[in-house]
Design a protein around this motif. Structure first.
Motif, PDB file in Angstrom:
ATOM      1  N   PHE A   1       0.832  -1.192   0.000  1.00 27.79           N
ATOM      2  CA  PHE A   1       0.000   0.000   0.000  1.00 27.79           C
ATOM      3  C   PHE A   1       0.872   1.248   0.000  1.00 27.79           C
ATOM      4  O   PHE A   1       1.989   1.233   0.498  1.00 27.79           O
ATOM      5  CB  PHE A   1      -0.888   0.047   1.251  1.00 27.79           C
ATOM      6  CG  PHE A   1      -1.662  -1.207   1.504  1.00 27.79           C
ATOM      7  CD1 PHE A   1      -1.120  -2.226   2.261  1.00 27.79           C
ATOM      8  CD2 PHE A   1      -2.924  -1.372   0.976  1.00 27.79           C
ATOM      9  CE1 PHE A   1      -1.820  -3.390   2.491  1.00 27.79           C
ATOM     10  CE2 PHE A   1      -3.631  -2.533   1.200  1.00 27.79           C
ATOM     11  CZ  PHE A   1      -3.082  -3.549   1.964  1.00 27.79           C
TER      12      PHE A   1
ATOM     13  N   TYR B   1       0.617   5.242   1.349  1.00 29.50           N
ATOM     14  CA  TYR B   1      -0.101   6.199   2.181  1.00 29.50           C
ATOM     15  C   TYR B   1       0.546   7.582   2.040  1.00 29.50           C
ATOM     16  O   TYR B   1       1.738   7.711   1.741  1.00 29.50           O
ATOM     17  CB  TYR B   1      -0.042   5.800   3.661  1.00 29.50           C
ATOM     18  CG  TYR B   1      -1.015   4.730   4.068  1.00 29.50           C
ATOM     19  CD1 TYR B   1      -0.721   3.386   3.868  1.00 29.50           C
ATOM     20  CD2 TYR B   1      -2.228   5.060   4.671  1.00 29.50           C
ATOM     21  CE1 TYR B   1      -1.607   2.393   4.263  1.00 29.50           C
ATOM     22  CE2 TYR B   1      -3.120   4.077   5.063  1.00 29.50           C
ATOM     23  CZ  TYR B   1      -2.808   2.743   4.856  1.00 29.50           C
ATOM     24  OH  TYR B   1      -3.690   1.766   5.250  1.00 29.50           O
TER      25      TYR B   1
ATOM     26  N   GLN C   1       0.939  11.214   4.338  1.00 22.33           N
ATOM     27  CA  GLN C   1       0.766  11.854   5.634  1.00 22.33           C
ATOM     28  C   GLN C   1       1.111  13.323   5.462  1.00 22.33           C
ATOM     29  O   GLN C   1       2.286  13.706   5.417  1.00 22.33           O
ATOM     30  CB  GLN C   1       1.672  11.216   6.687  1.00 22.33           C
ATOM     31  CG  GLN C   1       1.450  11.773   8.078  1.00 22.33           C
ATOM     32  CD  GLN C   1       2.364  11.135   9.105  1.00 22.33           C
ATOM     33  OE1 GLN C   1       3.370  10.514   8.764  1.00 22.33           O
ATOM     34  NE2 GLN C   1       2.027  11.284  10.372  1.00 22.33           N
TER      35      GLN C   1
ATOM     36  N   LEU D   1      -2.703   9.523   8.483  1.00 24.41           N
ATOM     37  CA  LEU D   1      -2.367   8.853   7.244  1.00 24.41           C
ATOM     38  C   LEU D   1      -3.609   8.656   6.392  1.00 24.41           C
ATOM     39  O   LEU D   1      -4.677   8.277   6.893  1.00 24.41           O
ATOM     40  CB  LEU D   1      -1.766   7.481   7.540  1.00 24.41           C
ATOM     41  CG  LEU D   1      -0.324   7.462   7.976  1.00 24.41           C
ATOM     42  CD1 LEU D   1      -0.186   7.899   9.418  1.00 24.41           C
ATOM     43  CD2 LEU D   1       0.271   6.081   7.782  1.00 24.41           C
TER      44      LEU D   1
ATOM     45  N   LEU E   1      -4.838   6.620   2.881  1.00 26.24           N
ATOM     46  CA  LEU E   1      -4.479   5.608   1.899  1.00 26.24           C
ATOM     47  C   LEU E   1      -4.635   6.177   0.500  1.00 26.24           C
ATOM     48  O   LEU E   1      -5.715   6.671   0.146  1.00 26.24           O
ATOM     49  CB  LEU E   1      -5.361   4.374   2.075  1.00 26.24           C
ATOM     50  CG  LEU E   1      -5.120   3.211   1.120  1.00 26.24           C
ATOM     51  CD1 LEU E   1      -3.717   2.643   1.289  1.00 26.24           C
ATOM     52  CD2 LEU E   1      -6.166   2.117   1.330  1.00 26.24           C
TER      53      LEU E   1
ATOM     54  N   GLU F   1      -7.928   4.992  -4.012  1.00 28.96           N
ATOM     55  CA  GLU F   1      -8.968   5.458  -3.101  1.00 28.96           C
ATOM     56  C   GLU F   1      -9.600   6.725  -3.669  1.00 28.96           C
ATOM     57  O   GLU F   1      -9.034   7.382  -4.563  1.00 28.96           O
ATOM     58  CB  GLU F   1      -8.374   5.729  -1.725  1.00 28.96           C
ATOM     59  CG  GLU F   1      -7.811   4.489  -1.056  1.00 28.96           C
ATOM     60  CD  GLU F   1      -8.863   3.423  -0.842  1.00 28.96           C
ATOM     61  OE1 GLU F   1      -9.902   3.731  -0.209  1.00 28.96           O
ATOM     62  OE2 GLU F   1      -8.659   2.290  -1.318  1.00 28.96           O
TER      63      GLU F   1
END
Lengths: 115, 114
Positions: free
Chosen positions: A33, A35, A37, A43, A45, A58
């Motif tokens: 995955f 992510y 931040q 975080l 996704l 996403e």
């Protein structure tokens, strides 16, 4: 647990350019995955990197902006395209080595600053 | 949908003080719960986990109990050290959802002073 190497660890880039971040795992993993931040935030996704097929993004993230490659079970790349200052964030690669609800393991992240 | 709510920081404590960081969650299924820690300049590390109701996760002196009746997973430590200064994230993974997504709280920064 897996050892995850991410590079570069940090970079300063000019707006309009692109940066590719690499994630290497020391063992084969099914799930990888990416992510993001953002400064002072939690975080989020971006996408699930699927081996041998297109990544699953996403809501709010698109392939043209964040193309992802996953050529095998130990490696993935995330590209941040046509960067703007709003893309300044820490980008984190993570993997799941156990079952569906087992914890994620994270790399140390790439701290990106766009000027 | 799923969500995680953490107490806002920063939390500032003196060394050897008792720590509690509150975390509550909303989930449609039966989630697993996690605490992650992020030390300055580093990535996230799993601190502890609990996979079902009444489970207690523990590690490095930290503990958290999965409370289904209050949908909570509060993090505690009896005596904090300066080296515990970090950002702590509560997270859940819902086994009835699509595979393998974690939902994170906003993080709580802990600062421990001498």
């Amino acid at each position: 647990s897996a050892v995850i190497s991410q590079k570069p660890s940090r970079d300063i880039c000019q707006r309009g350019t692109s940066l590719t971040i690499q994630c290497q795992v020391d063992s084969q993993v099914t799930m990888m995955f990416w992510y993001r931040q953002q400064p002072g935030q939690s975080l989020t996704l971006i996408a699930t990197a699927n081996q041998g097929s297109e990544a699953t993004y996403e809501s709010g993230f698109v392939i043209d902006k964040f193309p992802i490659s996953r050529p095998n079970l130990t490696f993935s790349t995330l590209t941040v395209s046509n960067m703007s200052p709003e893309d300044s964030s820490i980008y984190l690669c993570s993997v799941r080595t156990g079952g569906e609800n087992s914890p994620l393991h994270f790399g140390n992240g790439t701290r990106l600053t766009v000027t | 949908g799923n969500s995680v709510t953490q107490m806002e920081g920063p939390v500032t404590l003196s060394e050897e003080a008792f720590l509690t960081i509150n975390c509550t969650y909303t989930a449609t299924g039966y989630p697993s719960l996690f605490w992650y820690v992020q030390y300055p300049g580093e990535g996230l590390q799993l601190l502890l986990k609990a996979t079902k109701a009444d489970d207690k996760g523990s590690n490095k002196g930290f503990e958290a109990t999965y409370r289904k009746e209050t949908t909570s997973f509060h993090l505690e430590k009896g005596s904090v050290q300066v080296s515990d200064s970090a950002v702590y994230f509560c997270a859940l993974s819902d086994r009835t959802g699509t595979a393998s997504k974690l939902t994170f709280g906003t993080g709580t920064r802990l600062q421990v002073t001498l």
